[in-house]
Design an enzyme around this catalytic site. Structure first.
Site, PDB file in Angstrom:
ATOM      1  NE  ARG A  63      -7.543  11.630   5.528  1.00 61.67           N
ATOM      2  CZ  ARG A  63      -8.314  10.856   6.525  1.00 61.67           C
ATOM      3  NH1 ARG A  63      -7.772  10.366   7.415  1.00 61.67           N
ATOM      4  NH2 ARG A  63      -9.392  11.412   6.797  1.00 61.67           N
ATOM      5  CG  HIS A  97      -8.241   4.193   1.237  1.00 59.66           C
ATOM      6  ND1 HIS A  97      -8.317   4.220   2.439  1.00 59.66           N
ATOM      7  CD2 HIS A  97      -9.340   4.592   0.635  1.00 59.66           C
ATOM      8  CE1 HIS A  97      -9.606   4.310   2.603  1.00 59.66           C
ATOM      9  NE2 HIS A  97     -10.318   4.564   1.655  1.00 59.66           N
ATOM     10  NE  ARG A 134      -9.272   8.543   4.281  1.00 56.13           N
ATOM     11  CZ  ARG A 134      -9.756   7.783   5.159  1.00 56.13           C
ATOM     12  NH1 ARG A 134      -8.861   6.602   5.639  1.00 56.13           N
ATOM     13  NH2 ARG A 134     -10.581   7.736   6.035  1.00 56.13           N
ATOM     14  CB  THR A 165      -9.497   2.240   7.453  1.00 57.71           C
ATOM     15  OG1 THR A 165      -9.138   2.703   5.925  1.00 57.71           O
ATOM     16  CG2 THR A 165     -10.855   1.504   6.999  1.00 57.71           C
ATOM     17  CD  GLU A 225      -7.307  -6.207   3.206  1.00 60.06           C
ATOM     18  OE1 GLU A 225      -7.157  -6.229   1.773  1.00 60.06           O
ATOM     19  OE2 GLU A 225      -6.536  -5.484   3.609  1.00 60.06           O
ATOM     20  CG  HIS A 253       0.498   6.363   4.732  1.00 56.66           C
ATOM     21  ND1 HIS A 253      -0.228   7.227   4.965  1.00 56.66           N
ATOM     22  CD2 HIS A 253       0.135   5.220   5.008  1.00 56.66           C
ATOM     23  CE1 HIS A 253      -1.308   6.724   5.574  1.00 56.66           C
ATOM     24  NE2 HIS A 253      -1.160   5.710   5.568  1.00 56.66           N
ATOM     25  CG  ASN A 299      -1.812   1.252   1.365  1.00 59.47           C
ATOM     26  OD1 ASN A 299      -1.481   2.166   1.056  1.00 59.47           O
ATOM     27  ND2 ASN A 299      -3.071   0.847   1.826  1.00 59.47           N
ATOM     28  CG  HIS A 330      -5.301  -1.435   9.459  1.00 59.15           C
ATOM     29  ND1 HIS A 330      -5.983  -0.442   8.647  1.00 59.15           N
ATOM     30  CD2 HIS A 330      -4.812  -0.704  10.516  1.00 59.15           C
ATOM     31  CE1 HIS A 330      -5.950   0.816   9.038  1.00 59.15           C
ATOM     32  NE2 HIS A 330      -5.211   0.680  10.615  1.00 59.15           N
ATOM     33  CD  GLU A 387      -6.662  -0.206   1.298  1.00 56.42           C
ATOM     34  OE1 GLU A 387      -7.253   0.743   1.826  1.00 56.42           O
ATOM     35  OE2 GLU A 387      -6.305  -1.089   1.470  1.00 56.42           O
TER      36      GLU A 387
HETATM   37  N1  PXP Z   1      -6.021  -3.140   4.101  1.00 55.99           N
HETATM   38  C1  PXP Z   1      -7.033  -2.306   4.058  1.00 55.99           C
HETATM   39  C2  PXP Z   1      -8.241  -2.340   3.739  1.00 55.99           C
HETATM   40  C3  PXP Z   1      -6.659  -0.696   4.565  1.00 55.99           C
HETATM   41  O1  PXP Z   1      -7.838   0.213   4.405  1.00 55.99           O
HETATM   42  C4  PXP Z   1      -5.353  -0.477   4.997  1.00 55.99           C
HETATM   43  C5  PXP Z   1      -4.859   0.956   5.275  1.00 55.99           C
HETATM   44  O2  PXP Z   1      -5.171   1.826   4.237  1.00 55.99           O
HETATM   45  C6  PXP Z   1      -4.379  -1.480   4.950  1.00 55.99           C
HETATM   46  C7  PXP Z   1      -4.621  -2.764   4.337  1.00 55.99           C
HETATM   47  C8  PXP Z   1      -2.949  -1.313   4.996  1.00 55.99           C
HETATM   48  O3  PXP Z   1      -2.745  -0.966   6.583  1.00 55.99           O
HETATM   49  P1  PXP Z   1      -1.228  -0.243   6.727  1.00 55.99           P
HETATM   50  O4  PXP Z   1      -1.178   0.957   6.120  1.00 55.99           O
HETATM   51  O5  PXP Z   1      -1.366   0.085   8.258  1.00 55.99           O
HETATM   52  O6  PXP Z   1      -0.175  -1.275   6.504  1.00 55.99           O
END
Ligand code: PXP
Length: 252
Positions: A53, A47, A49, A105, A155, A14, A11, A198, A74
């Site tokens: 952001r 994601h 959003r 999330t 998930e 960030h 992901n 997550h 996402e």
């Molecule tokens: N899976 C989902 C559905 C999420 O919303 C997120 C966070 O955006 C992640 C995985 C990844 O989480 P993290 O960034 O904490 O590794």
């Protein structure tokens, strides 16, 4: 589904968070996605959003057109996001709950109490060829509801486990891990493809990766944070090693 290779979705949200802290174009999430591909990621997760952001509409267009890995978008279950997903037809769409005030999330979708609000989203995205997953808590009721509305993938939210671990609440972490283990097994029994994610880190990934029913982990924040110290390539490679070790050992 048991004990095959566990896919790693990276992901890159960030990377966009850091870019947006200053505006401009650096660091570029597309470059991060290309680097992740070279480091062994099996997919890229982003994601979009509602408040934009981090990831922007342009990022999604560029990721859709320019990466050679499956894109997992996402998104909240809204008409706006549905239209965007139908335009890009990503490999996968993961429906997530979204509240503007949250930092990330928090909690999974309430599929069981959702009065079928999600069903048309699952149907329309599936018709468009995307593999739809629902981000849910590790609960039997949510898994059954997900299957009922026709989602092929779920998930499991690993946040409660990771938070308990980080705060040194060992018993709670063990309880959450057990809930995840049972949910992964039950999901597979229901015929669902089960993913998890997550908050996962080098310290928390192995017990989860060891669940043989899991097909994919999605990991972002920790990898981007770790990239500050060791680089994104090294962070992803290390995560991959830990996932493979967990699978080979069959336990944490
Ligand atoms: N899976 C989902 C559905 C999420 O919303 C997120 C966070 O955006 C992640 C995985 C990844 O989480 P993290 O960034 O904490 O590794």
């Amino acid at each position: 589904m048991s004990g095959g290779r566990l896919r790693l979705g990276v992901n890159i949200d960030h990377v966009a968070t850091i870019r947006n802290a200053r505006g401009g174009v650096h660091p570029d999430p597309l470059r991060a996605a290309q680097l992740a591909a070279a480091a062994g990621a099996d997919g890229i997760t982003a994601h979009l959003r509602e408040d934009r952001r981090h990831i922007s509409d342009t990022d999604i267009t560029r990721l859709s057109e320019e990466i050679n890995l499956p894109l997992n978008l996402e998104m909240a279950a809204t008409e706006e996001m549905l239209a965007i997903a139908l335009r890009h037809k990503p490999h996968a769409c993961c429906l997530v709950p979204e509240k503007r005030e949250e930092r990330t999330t928090e909690g999974g979708l309430d599929v069981a109490g959702g009065h079928n609000h999600l069903a048309p989203f699952v149907a329309r995205l599936s018709e468009a060829g995307s593999r739809v997953s629902l981000f849910i808590e590790a609960s039997p009721a949510q898994l059954e509801a997900a299957r009922k509305i026709g989602a092929p993938v779920v998930e499991l939210h690993t946040g409660a486990y990771c938070d308990a671990f980080a705060e040194g609440r060992t018993d709670a972490a063990a309880r959450e891990l057990e809930r995840l283990r049972q949910a992964a097994a039950f999901g597979a029994e229901l015929g669902l493809e089960v993913h998890a994610g997550h908050g996962l880190t080098f310290d928390t990934v192995k017990p989860v990766a060891a669940f043989p029913e899991l097909a994919e982990l999605n990991i972002g924040h920790f990898l981007v944070g770790e990239a500050i110290f060791t680089g994104l390539d090294a962070a992803i490679r290390q995560m991959r090693i830990l996932m493979d070790e967990a699978r080979a050992e069959g336990h944490a």
